[in-house]
Design a protein around this motif. Structure first.
Motif, short mmCIF file in Angstrom:
data_model
loop_
_atom_site.label_atom_id
_atom_site.label_comp_id
_atom_site.label_asym_id
_atom_site.label_seq_id
_atom_site.Cartn_x
_atom_site.Cartn_y
_atom_site.Cartn_z
N PRO A 196 -5.34 12.78 -42.33
CA PRO A 196 -5.75 13.64 -43.45
C PRO A 196 -4.69 13.74 -44.55
N ARG A 197 -3.42 13.76 -44.16
CA ARG A 197 -2.39 13.91 -45.17
C ARG A 197 -2.31 12.67 -46.06
N GLY A 198 -2.39 11.48 -45.44
CA GLY A 198 -2.35 10.24 -46.21
C GLY A 198 -3.57 10.15 -47.13
N THR A 199 -4.72 10.54 -46.60
CA THR A 199 -5.95 10.52 -47.39
C THR A 199 -5.80 11.38 -48.63
N GLU A 200 -5.28 12.58 -48.43
CA GLU A 200 -5.12 13.50 -49.54
C GLU A 200 -4.23 12.90 -50.63
N ALA A 201 -3.11 12.31 -50.20
CA ALA A 201 -2.16 11.74 -51.16
C ALA A 201 -2.81 10.59 -51.94
N VAL A 202 -3.58 9.75 -51.24
CA VAL A 202 -4.23 8.63 -51.93
C VAL A 202 -5.29 9.14 -52.89
N TYR A 203 -6.08 10.14 -52.47
CA TYR A 203 -7.09 10.72 -53.36
C TYR A 203 -6.44 11.34 -54.60
N GLU A 204 -5.33 12.02 -54.39
CA GLU A 204 -4.62 12.65 -55.50
C GLU A 204 -4.24 11.58 -56.53
N LEU A 205 -3.76 10.46 -56.01
CA LEU A 205 -3.36 9.36 -56.89
C LEU A 205 -4.57 8.79 -57.64
N ILE A 206 -5.67 8.59 -56.91
CA ILE A 206 -6.87 8.04 -57.55
C ILE A 206 -7.36 9.00 -58.65
N ARG A 207 -7.28 10.27 -58.37
CA ARG A 207 -7.71 11.27 -59.35
C ARG A 207 -6.89 11.13 -60.64
N GLU A 208 -5.56 10.98 -60.45
CA GLU A 208 -4.68 10.81 -61.61
C GLU A 208 -5.03 9.53 -62.39
N LEU A 209 -5.23 8.45 -61.62
CA LEU A 209 -5.53 7.18 -62.27
C LEU A 209 -6.85 7.26 -63.05
#
Lengths: 197, 273, 622
Positions: C176-189
């Motif tokens: 879950p933690r890795g998922t959140e970080a990747v989603y956060e990045l995608i949101r920024e992109l």
């Protein structure tokens, strides 16, 4: 042999997938066979020439499997180069094991060269394995002073190497590759057409 | 026996900064010579030189070096013990008997050959350690591509494939565990062992091939192999350091062999059998 | 302008019969963030490979129809051109790297494109900065976490400056933690309007508010729906459910409330937790105010309730395993004071510290915790893969160290993440017969039990197939079947939903749930809080080798500190109830209805303890 060299130089036209499968079949068994390389030298030192017969076939197995799966001229030799990339830095015998191993793979390509890489049946695989074994033996024959041995021993050595190559690398390689084809993992390769036919 | 792959860290040793190709160039002729020698003195001398160069020039801790070298020493020592019993030859039957244990006789010549062979294996190992301990697989492959013009498609395919090795190791552990759970007998009889090899082989090969295909696609997605050449972000050049090291290493080796020859300690040269 | 445009696109892999995708016509607009959904086997990943030209350039097979990228036909573009226009990030974080350090890996693609070193340096620095990996340049890739690896993979693509970024299930293998970080990045992109992003996922609850458009493929590989997330999920949710496509949990909740008459047709269905918070509050308040008719729906055995029924039972029924006539309080699995270390000697780092864990007969335990907390080590000690010290692990009351491995496998089964590792024969039938043969059953008995098991696990048509040729979901099913054919009572399942799509995951969980219903003890190792919320009757949290919590899921969701120390996220429905002041635990249809019912007799200040107590009373009565 010229055709052969061209094919090998043609590596830049190879697809990455084929390259990586051949590389994986070289480096992974190369690392796995490291203990055998060490033990092999000990066995050879201890048992003399007959010791080489026992494990030689296994050494070309990955090359024959690579050729059988990818079905591109030079796949076996390329596989030998990948194996050498592991053995040269990682074993104290470096070139002493790498060179015969590449020569053996050149041997394994010869029967296929005669059929222009069109047939891939058990007979071809056995012939290829035997040819690999004999050429590898040839490479170490004079340097190992095998010509000084008694004639029956020499005959035994030659027959043994041929059989070991034919069985342990040719036929075993085909068997393994066919079993792999059954699992569906090789669906991108021509080997599957054979198995289904 | 398995030689440890060099881990990262220990940055900054002289040998680590050399072009891997020059290290290989320096040790190869010596290794070639060592395959031919039959006396125990020459290999012994190169064991000392090889170890000294590695430890002193590269600043590798002695403890770490000994830990890696210990199994090799054990292998070499085993020759001294095994050889006297298996070696026979023209001189084998005439030389002086040192120990007699019933039908087994340990002759001086056998011990001598055993020691020479053992030390030779050790010397070869020590020299390859000089290379292995100070070279990352990756910089070796880069050097092959950049210095020796090996086609980059081969070099980088090898680089990618080296990453599969640790994965395979964890695969083996998992398959073993999975088979235990299925109740596959874990006896060590020959039949059980063969059965295990057979039933392990397929999942291991399947995974390796699948990995190779997936990685190949990821490489294609990044334009691997599109052009005939490529630029290099980290360059592996041949500098004065490399030239100096090779010349120095060759000079010291030649001087050593010359001295041994002068002292009549260099035996006859034959091919390692 | 369309960045990607396909017309009647279909593809067939070499050696396969079916076309997936089959005749897809779609377009991806410039600068949009598109979410591509579809059940397993719909050809989502294949489509992704078409977008960047791997199909037809690198993957053997037949392509029909056309696909244009940036206005050009893909088949006529060079791979170099495609690689700079479309970046593709794959599912598996460790199989997309070639070199061993972060910096050289980002440089790899640029070197292939013959970019000059000074420019490479600049682009590597920028890309690592964008994904938040500045300072990681010299790090070895194998020391990175899964989330960091996936962000590195994104950086590798960004450095090549693509106009379109395609991400193929980038979080399927992450915690879950890795998922959140990747989603956060995608949101920024996605904020950058000049960049087009296509995200292929089987679920992405927390990113839905950023998605511009959702495209859904059906099981046959055709395009089923497209539109804004609201339009797709709210208006077509039943259709999606039939196709086995994921629906946001809040939409599911609202849908079920609507079917029981609580949620008025006039109020649109919510898609994000934010929307749901407002809507739910309104709906429930409205209802409390105007509707005094006693709702009958709690007594209704409607099929749409099956899931929520279970959730309620589980939420509050942790103490009493729902086994009928269960007079025995015996433990299926008992761990007493287990210590374990990485190495053999006393000085090596401990993995497990004095574990005390008792799993009652017939319970459904979820063992959760961050990666490396020792979950699988604990499980391996329980199934005898790692031998525990004597007198520490008991299976059905017997010390496992006294059980030979053959007998052990008759009591407890372990389902691995990768089912292929467990296959020991060449056909599905033999796979099932294997365990029985080990027991020296006679041929008739074997035949009977194998056929029965095939039937039960819906594998009858596959008896002669090679296990490796099954689909992933079928492999998992076979793997569970082999673990139960001998009649094992305890089943340990490692990450039942990891790396799988929703439909497969649900099917497997349904199977486990049925097994649980028939009295078997189930232990799952998981990151997936949905499983914890919907299936488990008790949950144990393992952090740094210690049990930090053992109790009911509802109690766990009330302990934010425990959750965050274990890097666990709350399921969306728990998040939802957090925002609604008079609610606690997980919002389920039952509890929402409960809330409405009680509105007639109780005041708004009524505390929720009694609400949940009455829910559990209800459960007991049933």
């Amino acid at each position: 042999m010229a055709e052969f060299g061209n094919q090998l130089m043609g590596v830049k036209n190879w697809e990455t997938r084929d390259l990586l499968v051949v590389a994986a079949l070289g480096i992974v068994p190369g690392l796995a066979l490291l203990p055998v390389v060490f033990a092999g030298f000990t066995i050879r030192a201890a048992l003399g020439p007959l010791g080489t017969v026992l494990n030689s076939g296994l050494f070309y197995l990955p090359g024959l499997m690579a050729l059988y799966i990818v079905r591109k001229p030079g796949a076996s030799i390329l596989n030998g180069i990948f194996v050498s990339l592991v053995w040269i830095p990682l074993t104290p015998f470096g070139l002493a094991v790498a060179i015969p191993s590449v020569i053996a793979r050149i041997g394994s390509e010869i029967p296929f060269l005669f059929t222009r890489y069109r047939r891939y049946d058990s007979g071809m695989m056995a012939a290829s394995g035997a040819s690999a074994g004999l050429l590898a033996l040839g490479a170490i024959y004079i340097p190992s002073s095998f010509q000084t041995l008694a004639i029956p021993v020499q005959v035994g050595l030659i027959v043994g190497h041929g059989l070991s190559g034919a069985l342990l690398s040719g036929l075993l390689g085909k068997l393994l590759a066919d079993k792999l084809a059954d699992t569906g993992v090789l669906s991108a390769y021509s080997v599957v057409d054979d198995v289904e036919a | 026996m398995r030689v440890e792959l060099p881990d990262q860290g220990d940055k900054g040793g002289v040998l680590q900064r050399l072009n891997p190709v020059s290290k290989l160039l320096a040790i190869t002729p010596v290794m070639g010579l060592l395959m031919l020698v039959t006396d125990p003195y020459t290999p012994l001398a190169f064991v000392v030189i090889g170890a000294l160069v590695t430890v002193v020039l590269d600043g590798i801790s002695l403890v770490r070096y000994l830990r890696v070298a210990a199994p090799l020493v054990a292998l070499a020592a085993s020759f001294v013990f095994i050889y006297p019993f298996v070696v026979s030859g023209p001189s084998g039957t005439t030389s002086e008997i040192l120990v007699s244990l019933g039908p087994l006789r340990v002759r001086e010549a056998g011990l001598w050959v055993g020691a020479a062979t053992g030390l030779r294996i050790l010397a070869l190992s020590v020299l390859s350690l000089l290379f292995v301990l100070t070279t990352e697989t990756e910089s070796f492959l880069r050097a092959l591509v950049q210095t020796l013009s090996v086609p980059y498609k081969i070099g980088y395919s090898a680089m990618a494939a080296f990453r599969f090795a640790p994965m395979l190791q964890s695969d083996i552990e998992r398959v073993r565990a999975a088979h235990t759970v299925r109740g596959v007998p874990d006896n060590n009889g020959l039949r059980d062992r063969l059965y295990r090899v057979r039933s392990y082989a397929i999942p291991l090969f399947v995974n390796t091939i699948r990995r190779a295909e997936r990685t190949a696609l990821a490489m294609d997605a990044r334009a691997f192999g599109v052009f005939d050449d490529r630029t290099h972000y980290h360059t592996q050049s041949v500098g004065w350091r490399d030239v100096g090291f090779v010349i120095l290493f060759w000079t010291v080796s030649a001087a050593l062999v010359g001295t041994l020859w002068q002292l009549d300690a260099l035996g006859t040269l034959t091919i390692l059998r | 302008m369309s960045r990607v445009e396909t017309r009647e696109l279909q593809f067939r892999y070499r050696g396969h019969r079916e076309w997936k995708p089959s005749g897809v016509t779609l377009n991806i607009e410039d600068g949009e963030f598109a979410l591509l959904l579809g059940p397993s086997g719909s050809g989502k990943s294949t489509l992704a490979k078409c977008f960047n030209g791997l199909i037809p350039h690198s993957v053997p097979g037949e392509l029909a129809g056309t696909i244009d990228v940036c206005g050009c036909d893909v088949t006529e573009m060079s791979q170099a051109e495609l690689a700079t226009r479309v970046g593709l990030v794959f599912q598996n974080p460790s199989l997309q790297f070639v070199t061993s350090t972060v910096e050289t890996e980002v440089a790899f693609g640029l070197e292939n494109l013959r970019v000059q070193p000074p420019e490479i340096l600049k682009r590597v620095t920028d890309a690592l900065d964008t994904v938040g990996l500045s300072g990681f340049e010299g790090r070895q890739i194998n020391t990175l976490s899964g989330g960091e690896k996936q962000r590195l993979a994104i950086a590798c693509q960004l450095a090549m400056e693509p106009e379109i970024l395609v991400l193929d299930e980038p979080t399927a293998n992450l915690d879950p933690r890795g998922t959140e970080a990747v989603y956060e990045l995608i949101r920024e992109l996605a904020w950058d309007e000049s960049r087009t992003i296509v995200l292929i996922e089987h679920q992405c609850e927390s990113l839905l508010d950023a998605v511009d458009r959702t495209l859904v493929l059906d099981g046959d590989g055709g395009l089923l729906l497209e539109g804004t997330p609201e339009a797709v999920f709210a208006e077509h949710s039943r259709q999606l459910g039939r196709e086995g496509v994921w629906i946001p949990a809040v939409t599911q909740l609202a849908l079920e409330l609507r079917s029981s008459g609580v949620w008025p047709d006039s109020t649109p269905l919510p898609v994000t937790v934010d929307q749901a918070t407002d809507a739910l509050e309104d709906v429930l308040t409205e209802r409390r105010r105007f509707d005094s008719r006693p709702p009958d729906s709690t007594e209704q055995p409607g099929s749409s309730f099956s899931e929520s029924d279970r959730a309620v039972v589980r939420t509050d029924g942790a103490a009493e395993p729902n086994r009928i006539g269960g007079g025995s309080a015996s433990s299926a699995l008992d761990v007493r004071g287990l210590d374990a270390r990485y190495g053999p000697d006393e000085t090596s780092e401990p993995v497990l510290k004095d574990i005390e864990l008792s799993v009652p007969d017939g319970s459904f335990l979820a063992l959760v915790g961050p990666n490396g907390a020792g979950k699988s080590t604990l499980a391996k000690h329980c199934v005898g893969v790692c031998p525990p010290p004597p007198e520490t692990v008991f299976v059905e009351g017997r010390d496992v160290t006294t059980l030979p491995s053959r007998e052990m496998s008759q009591h407890i089964g372990y389902v691995f993440q990768n089912p292929e590792y467990q296959f020991v024969t060449e056909t599905v039938w033999d796979e099932l017969a294997y365990g029985l043969r080990q027991l020296d059953c006679d041929a008739d008995e074997i035949e009977r039990r194998v056929d029965q098991t095939l039937d039960r696990f819906d594998l009858t048509g596959y008896a002669d197939r090679n296990p490796f040729t099954l689909s992933h979901g079928e492999k998992r099913r076979l793997s569970v079947a082999t673990m139960l054919v001998v009649g094992q009572d305890v089943l340990v399942v490692d990450e039942p939903t990891y790396g799988q799509d929703r439909a497969n995951a649900d099917a497997l969980m349904e199977t486990l749930s049925e097994l649980h219903g028939s009295g078997r003890t189930i232990v799952v190792l998981t990151h997936d809080m949905r499983i914890v919320a919907e299936y488990a009757d008790s949950v144990a949290v393992l952090v740094d080798g210690e049990i930090q919590f053992h109790g009911s899921p509802a109690a766990l969701f009330d302990e934010p500190e425990t959750l965050s120390s274990a890097h666990l996220s709350r399921p969306p429905l728990a998040e939802l109830t957090d925002r609604i002041s008079w609610f606690s635990g997980v919002a389920t249809v039952e509890r929402c209805l409960e809330r409405c019912n009680s509105a007639q007799t109780e005041t708004r200040s009524h505390d929720l303890d009694s609400a949940s107590r009455s829910a559990s009373d209800d459960a007991e009565e049933r």
